[in-house]
Design a protein around this motif. Structure first.
Motif, mmCIF file in Angstrom:
data_model
loop_
_atom_site.group_PDB
_atom_site.id
_atom_site.type_symbol
_atom_site.label_atom_id
_atom_site.label_comp_id
_atom_site.label_asym_id
_atom_site.label_seq_id
_atom_site.Cartn_x
_atom_site.Cartn_y
_atom_site.Cartn_z
ATOM 1 N N TYR A 317 28.536 6.350 34.460
ATOM 2 C CA TYR A 317 27.160 6.266 33.964
ATOM 3 C C TYR A 317 26.447 4.994 34.415
ATOM 4 O O TYR A 317 25.286 5.036 34.826
ATOM 5 C CB TYR A 317 27.170 6.355 32.430
ATOM 6 N N VAL A 318 27.109 3.844 34.322
ATOM 7 C CA VAL A 318 26.438 2.592 34.677
ATOM 8 C C VAL A 318 26.164 2.498 36.172
ATOM 9 O O VAL A 318 25.367 1.669 36.611
ATOM 10 C CB VAL A 318 27.230 1.352 34.188
ATOM 11 N N GLN A 319 26.808 3.368 36.963
ATOM 12 C CA GLN A 319 26.534 3.393 38.391
ATOM 13 C C GLN A 319 25.517 4.458 38.787
ATOM 14 O O GLN A 319 24.739 4.261 39.727
ATOM 15 C CB GLN A 319 27.840 3.645 39.164
ATOM 16 N N THR A 320 25.510 5.591 38.068
ATOM 17 C CA THR A 320 24.685 6.734 38.483
ATOM 18 C C THR A 320 23.642 7.158 37.467
ATOM 19 O O THR A 320 22.756 7.945 37.788
ATOM 20 C CB THR A 320 25.581 7.955 38.767
ATOM 21 N N GLY A 321 23.752 6.698 36.226
ATOM 22 C CA GLY A 321 22.816 7.110 35.181
ATOM 23 C C GLY A 321 23.165 8.431 34.542
ATOM 24 O O GLY A 321 22.380 8.968 33.755
ATOM 25 N N SER A 322 24.340 8.974 34.853
ATOM 26 C CA SER A 322 24.770 10.231 34.250
ATOM 27 C C SER A 322 26.286 10.339 34.399
ATOM 28 O O SER A 322 26.960 9.398 34.809
ATOM 29 C CB SER A 322 24.068 11.419 34.918
ATOM 30 N N THR A 323 26.829 11.498 34.019
ATOM 31 C CA THR A 323 28.262 11.737 34.147
ATOM 32 C C THR A 323 28.490 13.130 34.722
ATOM 33 O O THR A 323 27.631 14.008 34.632
ATOM 34 C CB THR A 323 28.981 11.650 32.784
ATOM 35 N N THR A 324 29.657 13.344 35.307
ATOM 36 C CA THR A 324 29.982 14.647 35.869
ATOM 37 C C THR A 324 30.733 15.492 34.840
ATOM 38 O O THR A 324 31.157 15.001 33.793
ATOM 39 C CB THR A 324 30.842 14.510 37.128
ATOM 40 N N ASP A 325 30.894 16.755 35.161
ATOM 41 C CA ASP A 325 31.612 17.696 34.302
ATOM 42 C C ASP A 325 32.309 18.684 35.215
ATOM 43 O O ASP A 325 31.684 19.245 36.125
ATOM 44 C CB ASP A 325 30.618 18.412 33.373
ATOM 45 N N THR A 326 33.577 18.928 34.995
ATOM 46 C CA THR A 326 34.345 19.823 35.868
ATOM 47 C C THR A 326 34.744 21.117 35.177
ATOM 48 O O THR A 326 35.430 21.952 35.770
ATOM 49 C CB THR A 326 35.619 19.128 36.377
#
Length: 430
Positions: A317-326
Motif C-alpha cells: 500500500y505505501v508503495q502503490t496506494g492499494s493492495t492486490t488480491d489473488t
C-alpha cells in the motif's frame, strides 16, 4: 432533556436481504454541554447474529458534503463483510452540520457528541433487541474531523476501543498548540492499536498540510511511549480517502482477531492485549517490514504492524496506494426471477469479497451473457466498484440494487439465469 426520535426499519431492498438497519435521529440541543447540531445514526446488524461482539464506527469528516457522505456508511457492502465476520454492528453517523458552521462543536466529543453517541448506542441496542450492543467494544475509523473525534474519544473511553484508524485527521497537534483543552491521556490509551493514514500529497499542501504534520507528530509522540501505532502514507492521494479501505479493513480484521474476547465470554469482558509475538516493524517512511524479533532499528521510532498479513499489505500500500488480491469472490446465491411489464427482473444475493470488495456482476441467461451490473463501474476516488465510492470512503447515492432487468430478445421466466461476481481486481466467481 434532549428530545429524541427513533426510527426502526427492515429494508426490503434486494441488496440488503434480511439484515437489520436501525436509524436513530436527534435534533439540535440548546442545553449547555449538549450537541448543538442534529445527528442521524444508522446501524447495520448482520442477519442471524445472536450476540453483537463489537461496533465498527465509520465517522465522516467536517462540512456538509462529508456529513451527507456519512449517511450511506452503514450500507457499504465491503465494510459490512468485516462487520459480519466478527459479529459486529456497522455504525454510520451523519451530523447535520452546514458549510461554514464550526465543526469542532461536534468533532470535539466533549462538546456533546460523546453523550449523544453513547445515547444512540443505548437506543439502537433497545430497538434492535440486542442490549449487549450498548456495552460492546468499538473500532473507530475516522476521516479528517472524524479522526479528530476518534483521537479524543481514545482519551475518554480507552477500555472500549479495540483499534483506531486515523485517515488524515487527529486532534493531537490542535491540543498541543493549545487551540482546544489538552486532554488527560490514560495509560490504557497507549495500548490501543492505531494506524495513521495521511495522503502523501497533503505534505506541503496549502490547505491540508496539517493533516500530514498532525498525524506524523502524533505517531512520533505515541510511538515513543511504546504505543502500537503505525504510519501508512497513501502515495496517490491528498485528503480524499482513495483506496485506503484495502488496508484499513485487514488492519481492523487483525486487531479484532487479537483483541476481541472469545465468543463464550460476556460482552463486558475486557479486550485482550495485542499479541506482541505476531507484531512486525518497519522504518518510518520505508516499505520493508520484518518480524519484531528481527528488527534492528530503533523500536521507538518504528512503524508498528499487527501481524504478517497486514505487514505484507502495508508494504504494498505505501508503495502503490492499494493492495492486490489473488482469490476470487464467492459466487452469488439465491438467484430468482420475476415477470414485470418491462421484462424479467433477476435478483440475487451477494456478499463483498473480503479482500477487494465488489466491482460488477455479469448476468447469464442459458449460459450466455445478457447484461452487466453496473454496465460500467465508476471509480472517481479509487477503484471502480459496484457501489461507487465517494471522497469520504462511503457509497455514492443512489445506492444500487442487486438486480437486473432483462429486456433482451428471448427473455423469459423459465430461462436459467446465473450470476457471476467480479471483485475490484477483476477476478470472477464461479
Amino acid at each position: 432533556m434532549l428530545w429524541r426520535s427513533l426510527l426502526f426499519a427492515l429494508l426490503p431492498v434486494a441488496a440488503f436481504s434480511a439484515d437489520v438497519f436501525v436509524t436513530v435521529e436527534y435534533p439540535p440541543s440548546t442545553q449547555p454541554g449538549e450537541l448543538i447540531y442534529g445527528v442521524t445514526y444508522t446501524a447495520w446488524i448482520p442477519e442471524g447474529v445472536k450476540t453483537v461482539r463489537g461496533v465498527i464506527v465509520h465517522q465522516h469528516g467536517c462540512g456538509k458534503g462529508a456529513c451527507e457522505g456519512g449517511a450511506t456508511a452503514a450500507y457499504d457492502l465491503h465494510w459490512q463483510a468485516l462487520a459480519k465476520k466478527w459479529d459486529c454492528a456497522l455504525l454510520g453517523p451523519s451530523y447535520h452540520q452546514e458549510d461554514g458552521q464550526d465543526c469542532r462543536r461536534w468533532c470535539d466529543p466533549r462538546n456533546g457528541s460523546e453523550k449523544t453517541f453513547l445515547r444512540a448506542l443505548d437506543d439502537i441496542a433497545a430497538k434492535a433487541g440486542h442490549p449487549e450492543l450498548a456495552r460492546a467494544p468499538w473500532c473507530l475509523w475516522g476521516h479528517s474531523g472524524g479522526g479528530f473525534w476518534a483521537s479524543l474519544m481514545q482519551t475518554l473511553h480507552p477500555r472500549r476501543i479495540a483499534a483506531i484508524w486515523f485517515r488524515s485527521g487527529t486532534a493531537y497537534a490542535t491540543w498541543e498548540k493549545g487551540e482546544i483543552p489538552k486532554p488527560t491521556i490514560p495509560e490504557e490509551a497507549m495500548r490501543i492499536p492505531m494506524m495513521c493514514n495521511p495522503g502523501a500529497k497533503e505534505n506541503g499542501d496549502k490547505r491540508f498540510n496539517g493533516a500530514w504534520t498532525g498525524t506524523l507528530a502524533m505517531f512520533h509522540a505515541y510511538r515513543a511511549q511504546g504505543a502500537p501505532i503505525g504510519f501508512a502514507p497513501d502515495p496517490l492521494t491528498s485528503h480524499q480517502c482513495g483506496d485506503s479501505r484495502y488496508l484499513a479493513i485487514p488492519f481492523f480484521d487483525a486487531c479484532l482477531e487479537q483483541r476481541l474476547p472469545s465468543k463464550d465470554s460476556t460482552v463486558d469482558a475486557a479486550l485482550r492485549p495485542i499479541d506482541a509475538s505476531k507484531s512486525w516493524l518497519a522504518p518510518l517512511l520505508g516499505h520493508v517490514a520484518q518480524p519484531a524479533s528481527e528488527f534492528r532499528g530503533k523500536v521507538e521510532e518504528s512503524v508498528w504492524l499487527p501481524d504478517a498479513n497486514v505487514a505484507r499489505d502495508w508494504s504494498e500500500y505505501v508503495q502503490t496506494g492499494s493492495t492486490t488480491d489473488t482469490t476470487a469472490p464467492e459466487a452469488p446465491t439465491q438467484v430468482s426471477t420475476k415477470i414485470t411489464d418491462g421484462g424479467i427482473l433477476v435478483s440475487w444475493k451477494a456478499e463483498a469479497d473480503f479482500e477487494s470488495g465488489l466491482q460488477q456482476f455479469i448476468v447469464l441467461r442459458d449460459g450466455k451473457e445478457v447484461g452487466k451490473v453496473p454496465e460500467k463501474p465508476v471509480g472517481k476516488f479509487g477503484r471502480p466498484l459496484f457501489q461507487s465510492m465517494s471522497y469520504h470512503d462511503t457509497p455514492e447515492k443512489p445506492l444500487p440494487a442487486i438486480q437486473f432487468l432483462d429486456k433482451t430478445e428471448g427473455a423469459r421466466a423459465d430461462a436459467q439465469y446465473h450470476v457471476i461476481a467480479i471483485n475490484s481486481v477483476g477476478l470472477k466467481s464461479e
